[in-house]
Design an enzyme around this catalytic site. Structure first.
Site, mmCIF file in Angstrom:
data_model
loop_
_atom_site.group_PDB
_atom_site.id
_atom_site.type_symbol
_atom_site.label_atom_id
_atom_site.label_comp_id
_atom_site.label_asym_id
_atom_site.label_seq_id
_atom_site.Cartn_x
_atom_site.Cartn_y
_atom_site.Cartn_z
ATOM 1 N N HIS A 207 0.988 -1.379 0.048
ATOM 2 C CA HIS A 207 0.036 -0.106 -0.243
ATOM 3 C C HIS A 207 0.771 1.240 0.169
ATOM 4 O O HIS A 207 0.316 2.411 -0.329
ATOM 5 C CB HIS A 207 -0.949 0.049 1.251
ATOM 6 C CG HIS A 207 -0.500 0.353 2.391
ATOM 7 N ND1 HIS A 207 0.405 -0.582 3.354
ATOM 8 C CD2 HIS A 207 -0.073 1.666 3.135
ATOM 9 C CE1 HIS A 207 0.871 0.089 4.219
ATOM 10 N NE2 HIS A 207 0.701 1.396 4.217
ATOM 11 N N ARG A 208 2.046 1.232 0.200
ATOM 12 C CA ARG A 208 3.017 2.465 0.327
ATOM 13 C C ARG A 208 2.954 3.104 -0.951
ATOM 14 O O ARG A 208 3.252 2.453 -1.919
ATOM 15 C CB ARG A 208 4.194 2.042 0.962
ATOM 16 C CG ARG A 208 4.093 1.768 2.476
ATOM 17 C CD ARG A 208 5.434 1.666 3.281
ATOM 18 N NE ARG A 208 5.344 1.486 4.578
ATOM 19 C CZ ARG A 208 4.872 2.193 5.515
ATOM 20 N NH1 ARG A 208 4.818 3.475 5.381
ATOM 21 N NH2 ARG A 208 4.677 1.795 6.922
#
Length: 371
Positions: A207-208
């Site tokens: 998700h980063r």
């Protein structure tokens, strides 16, 4: 003593669970303000019901937006809430936009701020979370550090006098849920279609921004996961889904099986059922460590250095630069031998947090009486 907890994202809700339980065993008034930073039900509502957290007393509903828009919206919405409540402590959690906005709103009203999970550092200034951590630590009155490493970071920044080592509240909740999963108190993990929990599989999350926002990098990471010879259960964060769609990247390819983000108990059950974890999540690195599953982190650094030092976690910034054999051997490696110790505490961190805030409030009252 009156305490307001400000939360807004999945990791904060998990940390809130043991804190709320600790306050429930006291006579103190504990109010919860949910900023609404994570508006997806899979990333918010399900954690309140699944972890037994009381419903929020206030829901700000700020929703999504750029970092500036989101932080500003939380600041604007919080001011009247804190002005009316005037708590003894404002407790902020972790490293999100809600964290730094909550801290700034409180200190400008001369309210005491406690920062839970203080002192974590990646030393990667590209990460928005790193700025949020540093800013929050430097304006907070009480720095609740989870590890000795975090204590050292704070001391090096001249903040030792505000710092207390309390342990990691994630240990409190993770071990409790682990024991309930093993006892059969929860159903089988909610895995993507095509994943058999009785057969070897890997659990993955991404998700980063550094991994999702560049189309070539995201395609390379997904390709590396797809080529693994074991099934990969990808619990797809909304950010990953949105960026993949925007970039025209298919997530369900090769051996990847795509599912939704998991409620916390299902996440713990899925880690326990897996042979290992591939992630860029700070929380999941630590959960894998606590649940004794090897972790491969798709980042060049980690805040949880203890997981790497003990061998349970390996950093692989660019999986596509490894040969298929090297990549497979890394993510499916055997668990390290030896006792990793308890670098994150003994599961009593939430009680330590409440006790410390009590003591400091009482010291302040005694000082006022004697003045």
């Amino acid at each position: 003593m009156k305490v307001i907890s400000i939360v807004g994202a999945r990791p904060q809700l998990v940390k809130l669970a043991p804190i709320a339980a600790a306050f429930a065993r006291t006579e103190h008034e504990h109010q919860i303000v949910h900023t609404g930073q994570h508006y997806d039900a899979d990333l918010s509502d399900v954690f309140f019901s699944g972890l037994g957290i009381p419903d929020p007393d206030v829901h700000l509903g700020v929703g999504s937006g750029s970092h500036g828009v989101q932080t500003g919206a939380v600041l604007s919405a919080l001011d009247p809430v804190l002005e009316q409540a005037r708590p003894d402590w404002v407790l902020v959690y972790g490293d999100t936009n809600s964290t730094v906005a909550g801290a700034l709103s409180a200190v400008k009203m001369h309210l005491k701020v406690a920062h839970l999970e203080a002192g974590l550092r990646s030393f990667n200034r590209r990460m928005p979370e790193e700025h949020n951590r540093v800013l929050t630590d430097h304006c907070a009155d009480l720095l609740l550090a989870p590890t000795e490493e975090a204590v050292r970071h704070l001391a090096s920044e001249g903040l030792a006098h505000r710092t207390r080592l309390v342990g990691d509240v994630m240990v409190d909740i993770c071990l409790r849920i682990r024991d309930q999963v093993r006892s059969g108190a929860f159903p089988a993990p909610e895995l993507p279609e095509g994943i058999d929990p009785a057969e070897p599989f890997l659990l993955a999350t991404l998700h980063r921004p550094d991994n999702t926002d560049d189309p070539e990098r995201l395609a390379a990471i997904i390709g590396s996961l797809a080529r693994l010879p074991v099934p990969v259960a990808l619990a797809a964060h909304p950010r990953l889904v949105a960026r993949a769609e925007e970039h025209g990247i298919k997530l369900a390819q090769g051996n990847i099986r795509v599912g939704r983000p998991l409620p916390y108990a299902s996440l713990v059950a899925a880690v326990l059922a897996s042979i290992g974890v591939v992630t860029d999540s700070g929380g999941l690195q630590k959960e894998a460590f606590l649940l004794e599953r090897v972790c491969t982190t798709v980042r060049p650094e980690t805040e949880w250095v203890e997981t790497v030092r003990t061998g349970w976690n390996i950093l692989v910034p660019d999986p596509h630069t490894l040969t298929p054999t090297e990549w497979t051997e890394t993510v499916t490696r055997p668990a390290p031998v030896g006792d990793p110790g308890t670098p994150y505490g003994d599961g009593q961190a939430a009680r330590n947090v409440v006790r410390l805030m009590e003591e400091l409030v009482e010291e302040g009252r005694e000082g006022s009486r004697s003045a």
